[in-house]
Motif scaffolding. Sequence first.
Motif, PDB file in Angstrom:
ATOM      1  N   MET A   1      -5.279   4.496  -0.530  1.00 37.98           N
ATOM      2  CA  MET A   1      -5.081   4.423   0.901  1.00 37.98           C
ATOM      3  C   MET A   1      -6.300   3.796   1.593  1.00 37.98           C
ATOM      4  O   MET A   1      -6.141   2.975   2.464  1.00 37.98           O
ATOM      5  N   VAL A   2      -7.493   4.204   1.166  1.00 39.51           N
ATOM      6  CA  VAL A   2      -8.713   3.660   1.751  1.00 39.51           C
ATOM      7  C   VAL A   2      -8.843   2.177   1.418  1.00 39.51           C
ATOM      8  O   VAL A   2      -9.226   1.369   2.267  1.00 39.51           O
ATOM      9  N   VAL A   3      -8.511   1.796   0.199  1.00 45.50           N
ATOM     10  CA  VAL A   3      -8.587   0.394  -0.210  1.00 45.50           C
ATOM     11  C   VAL A   3      -7.639  -0.453   0.638  1.00 45.50           C
ATOM     12  O   VAL A   3      -8.000  -1.548   1.084  1.00 45.50           O
ATOM     13  N   ALA A   4      -6.455   0.034   0.886  1.00 46.03           N
ATOM     14  CA  ALA A   4      -5.492  -0.698   1.713  1.00 46.03           C
ATOM     15  C   ALA A   4      -6.029  -0.877   3.130  1.00 46.03           C
ATOM     16  O   ALA A   4      -5.897  -1.952   3.725  1.00 46.03           O
ATOM     17  N   PHE A   5      -6.666   0.149   3.665  1.00 48.72           N
ATOM     18  CA  PHE A   5      -7.250   0.069   5.003  1.00 48.72           C
ATOM     19  C   PHE A   5      -8.364  -0.976   5.042  1.00 48.72           C
ATOM     20  O   PHE A   5      -8.428  -1.789   5.973  1.00 48.72           O
TER      21      PHE A   5
END
Length: 74
Positions: A1-5
């Motif tokens: 999720m953080v990588v996508a952000f």
Amino acid sequence: MVVAFVILVAFGIYQTDSVQEFRANSNHNPVYKIVRGVPCASGLKSSGYSMVPTGKLYLKQVNRDGTVGDICRP
């Protein structure tokens, strides 16, 4: 999720007008030199396009011949 952000934020920054103008006026050389903190404003100058979010320039793109050239000349 953080990588996508992080990817979405990076893509958003990449699409800004100032980054697009920098890419259009760049010599497309991925080599930069560290320069002293020179007061400068963002925008197109006779020495090239400057992106200066902090008000001082610390990195200068190297010319194709290996020279650094003028720093933030109006």
